[in-house]
Design a protein around this motif. Structure first.
Motif, short mmCIF file in Angstrom:
data_model
loop_
_atom_site.label_atom_id
_atom_site.label_comp_id
_atom_site.label_asym_id
_atom_site.label_seq_id
_atom_site.Cartn_x
_atom_site.Cartn_y
_atom_site.Cartn_z
N LEU A 62 -27.85 20.62 48.41
CA LEU A 62 -29.11 21.33 48.56
C LEU A 62 -29.41 22.04 47.24
CD1 LEU A 62 -28.72 22.92 52.11
CD2 LEU A 62 -29.73 20.73 51.47
N LEU A 63 -30.66 21.94 46.80
CA LEU A 63 -31.08 22.56 45.54
C LEU A 63 -32.35 23.35 45.80
CD1 LEU A 63 -30.82 22.97 42.48
CD2 LEU A 63 -32.03 20.80 42.16
N SER A 64 -32.20 24.63 46.10
CA SER A 64 -33.38 25.44 46.43
C SER A 64 -34.17 25.83 45.19
CB SER A 64 -32.94 26.70 47.17
OG SER A 64 -32.23 27.57 46.29
N GLY A 65 -33.48 25.88 44.04
CA GLY A 65 -34.09 26.44 42.84
C GLY A 65 -33.59 27.85 42.58
N SER B 132 -27.52 27.65 44.46
CA SER B 132 -27.52 26.19 44.55
C SER B 132 -27.65 25.56 43.17
CB SER B 132 -28.66 25.72 45.46
OG SER B 132 -29.92 26.05 44.93
N SER B 133 -28.40 26.20 42.27
CA SER B 133 -28.51 25.69 40.90
C SER B 133 -27.17 25.74 40.19
CB SER B 133 -29.55 26.50 40.11
OG SER B 133 -30.84 26.41 40.70
N ALA B 134 -26.39 26.78 40.46
CA ALA B 134 -25.06 26.89 39.86
C ALA B 134 -24.17 25.75 40.32
CB ALA B 134 -24.43 28.23 40.24
N ILE B 135 -24.20 25.43 41.59
CA ILE B 135 -23.35 24.36 42.12
C ILE B 135 -23.74 23.02 41.52
CG2 ILE B 135 -22.82 23.04 44.22
CD1 ILE B 135 -22.99 25.75 45.73
N VAL B 136 -25.02 22.70 41.53
CA VAL B 136 -25.47 21.41 41.00
C VAL B 136 -25.18 21.32 39.51
CG1 VAL B 136 -27.50 19.95 40.60
CG2 VAL B 136 -27.20 21.11 42.81
N SER B 137 -25.38 22.41 38.79
CA SER B 137 -25.11 22.41 37.35
C SER B 137 -23.62 22.22 37.06
CB SER B 137 -25.60 23.72 36.72
OG SER B 137 -27.01 23.85 36.84
N VAL B 138 -22.77 22.82 37.88
CA VAL B 138 -21.32 22.67 37.68
C VAL B 138 -20.89 21.24 38.02
CG1 VAL B 138 -19.08 23.34 38.64
CG2 VAL B 138 -20.71 25.09 37.91
N ILE B 139 -21.46 20.65 39.05
CA ILE B 139 -21.14 19.25 39.36
C ILE B 139 -21.48 18.36 38.17
CG2 ILE B 139 -21.76 17.27 40.81
CD1 ILE B 139 -22.18 19.26 43.13
N ASP B 140 -22.66 18.58 37.59
CA ASP B 140 -23.06 17.80 36.41
C ASP B 140 -22.12 18.07 35.24
OD1 ASP B 140 -25.12 16.25 34.80
OD2 ASP B 140 -25.15 18.17 33.74
N HIS B 141 -21.74 19.33 35.05
CA HIS B 141 -20.84 19.70 33.96
C HIS B 141 -19.47 19.03 34.13
CE1 HIS B 141 -18.96 22.27 30.90
NE2 HIS B 141 -17.99 22.50 31.78
N LEU B 142 -18.94 19.03 35.36
CA LEU B 142 -17.65 18.40 35.61
C LEU B 142 -17.71 16.89 35.38
CD1 LEU B 142 -16.58 20.33 38.86
CD2 LEU B 142 -15.64 20.62 36.55
#
Length: 629
Positions: free
Chosen positions: A265-268, A272-282
């Motif tokens: 889920l990406l609410s903005g 949620s932005s932190a989680i999605v950004s960390v997934i991309d970073h990993l």
């Protein structure tokens, strides 16, 4: 992950009564559409519906037994550190037939007994029957992410993942009046073992139950420690940020373990932005082989729409995002009964509907696992308006007069909070608990005055909710965050999010509710959470450069907001029919004329936004679904 049902008689020689297993499985099918199985052996019956997430083969079927057939388990949830636990158990001589976390629980129980719980990092409700001593061991995760309900039929215990399944097994459906009053007047659900159904209880979060012979006991097996919030004062800033990054990155990484597609889920918002950004970073830095899709709730009303911020994350990460428009469905009137039926108990707010429509869209995309950001607001003071007074009170009462006035000015400037509101929140924070409770009681009387006096009088004592632990060594800010975490916010959110996601056969995972991260964040002082007119400081600092600057530097906060006033107006026809029905006007909870008058005065023609009115609407709908009339 799944749904289960069981029946247990503590006397081994007793046989169990016949139940309609077909009907029982039907009530749980949405929680586990991939497989179903039963185990019946004398005084124990276990039934299971599986949503296959790990080891999709038949080896992962439940009920699962150990090699000797002595220990049997039904388990709903995930143990995210199962790989590490399996490695440790192998070193102790255990062998494994499957790639599931269920088998890891079985072996951990055999090795550690009931103390196995402290080894698990995850979300779960499970029941283990040990034939060797005819014991029954039930457990629920630390925060109550996964449900476990139970009831007694004489000396027998029946238990399940959902209330409706217990009803399908023959338990008489009747409302619990004290639970109804607690819901209507106090706005509380899932704060202890009580439910809104007479004779049906839930095992509270972080609790276990053990039956041996004809005696049984329950106990709390985990709790946050009441210690001074000062861990970061013994470390330099860089160490604190690195420790947070290590914990948060690992919490995200282990929640990506799955043999089926994962989404987020990406609410903005920040979390949620932190989680999605960390997934991309990993994925970029560690070669983490995961390709996720994200989903954003978008609204035509720009005052509550955050999709523009979500677009910033999409631009930085290149992730595939899908916009879902909950307010375009126009189906609230026809969906309300379906949603509440899946909830088992009426939701406290209409936010549950927005989440429902998100899950519905995700299910169309063949996503079985979804990651969300719940929990951060309640640990990092995300709702500045709600928590700022406690932060200011800590400053002033510690003698930091300059800090008090400086932070008040910055909160007013950065977060747009009126100074009058900041003052009111400050006064509320410095009041003694007794005075604060008196003020709360006065506010509750506003709801109670619309209810039937006899109903209130005979149920008020039973409806009372025990105060959470005082946490006397915590700062005022951390004390209020703890209250929100254990009683006021998280229980409500976890209830509707589990029921909604499982209604569409989706497992929802929450990295911020990794217990290691929770313990760490509650050990930190205020300065890691609020300052400079903003909140969630440690999250912003630790992820600077990983998240888009537009998110890191954002100071506005919406939460998971819905256009409730408009939605209620769209439901005008449904509400008017509801309030005019003989059933509604014969309930012992309220006076129908009083409620109709309140409805007209607040909304003219259906635009009432009062939360109490929503509770009445939801409660009456719930009553119709489960009790008729």
């Amino acid at each position: 992950m799944c749904g289960f049902f069981g029946m247990f008689d503590p006397v081994p020689q007793n046989s169990l009564p016949a139940v309609d297993l077909e009907r029982i499985h039907r009530t749980m099918h949405h929680r586990g559409p991939d497989d179903r199985a039963d185990l019946q052996d004398g005084n124990i019956l276990l039934a299971f519906n599986r949503l296959s997430i790990l080891d999709l083969s038949q080896a992962g079927r439940q009920p699962m037994t150990d090699d000797r057939g002595d220990i049997r388990i039904v388990f709903n949830g995930e143990i995210f550190n199962y790989i590490e636990l399996r490695r440790d158990l192998r070193a102790r001589g255990y062998t494994f037939r499957t790639g599931t976390d269920t088998e890891v629980i079985l072996c951990a129980y055999e090795e550690y007994g009931v103390d196995c719980l402290s080894h698990f990092n995850g979300m779960w409700a499970f029941v283990i029957h040990d034939r060797r001593d005819n014991s029954l061991f039930c457990s629920r995760d630390r925060f109550g992410i996964k449900p476990l309900y139970y009831a007694f039929q004489g000396d027998r215990l029946i238990f399940s993942s959902e209330i409706k399944t217990i009803l399908a097994a023959g338990h008489a459906a009747a409302p619990d009046e004290a639970g109804v009053l607690r819901y209507l007047a106090f706005g509380q659900l899932d704060v202890d073992e009580k439910t809104m159904f007479r004779g049906i209880s839930q095992l509270p979060p972080a609790h276990a139950m053990l039956w041996k012979g004809t005696s049984w006991r329950t106990w709390r097996w985990w709790r946050l420690q009441d210690r001074e919030n000062s861990l970061d004062r013994t470390m330099d800033r860089g160490e604190v940020l690195q420790l947070f990054r290590d914990l948060f990155f690992n919490a995200v990484e282990i929640r990506l373990r799955s043999d089926v597609p994962v989404g987020a889920l990406l609410s903005g918002g920040l979390d949620s932005s932190a989680i999605v950004s960390v997934i991309d970073h990993l994925a970029r830095t560690r070669g983490l082989g995961v390709d996720i899709r994200t989903f954003t709730a978008a609204y035509a009303d720009k005052a509550i729409d955050e999709s523009g911020y979500a677009a910033e994350v999409v631009r930085k990460t290149g992730i595939t995002n899908t916009l879902v428009h909950p307010d375009d469905h126009g189906r609230l009137q026809q969906d309300i009964e379906r949603v509440i039926r899946h909830q088992d108990e009426p939701p406290l707010t209409m936010t549950a509907f927005a989440h429902w429509y998100l899950m519905e869209e995700i299910s169309r995309q063949d996503i079985k696992v979804i990651i969300s950001g719940q929990g951060a607001d309640e640990m990092l003071a995300g709702y500045v308006e709600q928590f700022s007074g406690y932060f200011l009170a800590d400053l002033l009462l510690s003698g930091n007069l300059a800090g008090f006035f400086g932070e008040a000015a910055r909160l007013h400037e950065r977060s747009g909070l009126p100074l009058r509101l900041l003052l009111m929140q400050f006064v509320k924070a410095v009041m003694s608990r007794r005075v604060s409770q008196s003020v709360k009681s006065l506010l509750r009387e506003r709801a109670i005055q619309h209810l039937d006096r006899r109903f209130v009088r005979r149920n008020r004592r039973a409806a009372a909710v025990a105060e959470p632990p005082a946490m006397r060594h915590y700062s005022r800010l951390n004390r209020q965050l703890h209250r929100s975490f254990v009683q006021e916010s998280i229980p409500r959110i976890l209830h509707y999010e589990d029921r909604n996601s499982m209604a569409f056969s989706i497992e929802q995972r929450m990295p911020f509710l990794d217990y290691r991260l929770v313990e760490f964040l509650f050990a930190l002082s205020n300065r890691q959470k609020m300052g400079g007119g903003t909140s969630k400081l440690i999250l912003r600092r630790a992820l600077r450069g990983i998240m888009p600057d537009a998110i890191t530097d954002r100071h506005s906060k919406l939460g998971f907001t819905v256009p409730q006033a408009r939605w209620l107006k769209e439901m005008q026809g449904y509400v008017e029919e509801l309030f005019a029905s003989p059933g509604f006007n014969s309930r012992p909870y309220w006076n129908g004329k009083t409620i109709r008058r309140l409805y007209r005065s607040l909304g003219g023609r259906g635009g009432g936004t009062d939360i109490f009115l929503w509770r009445v609407i939801a409660c009456e709908t719930w009553h119709r679904i489960f009790f008729g009339g």
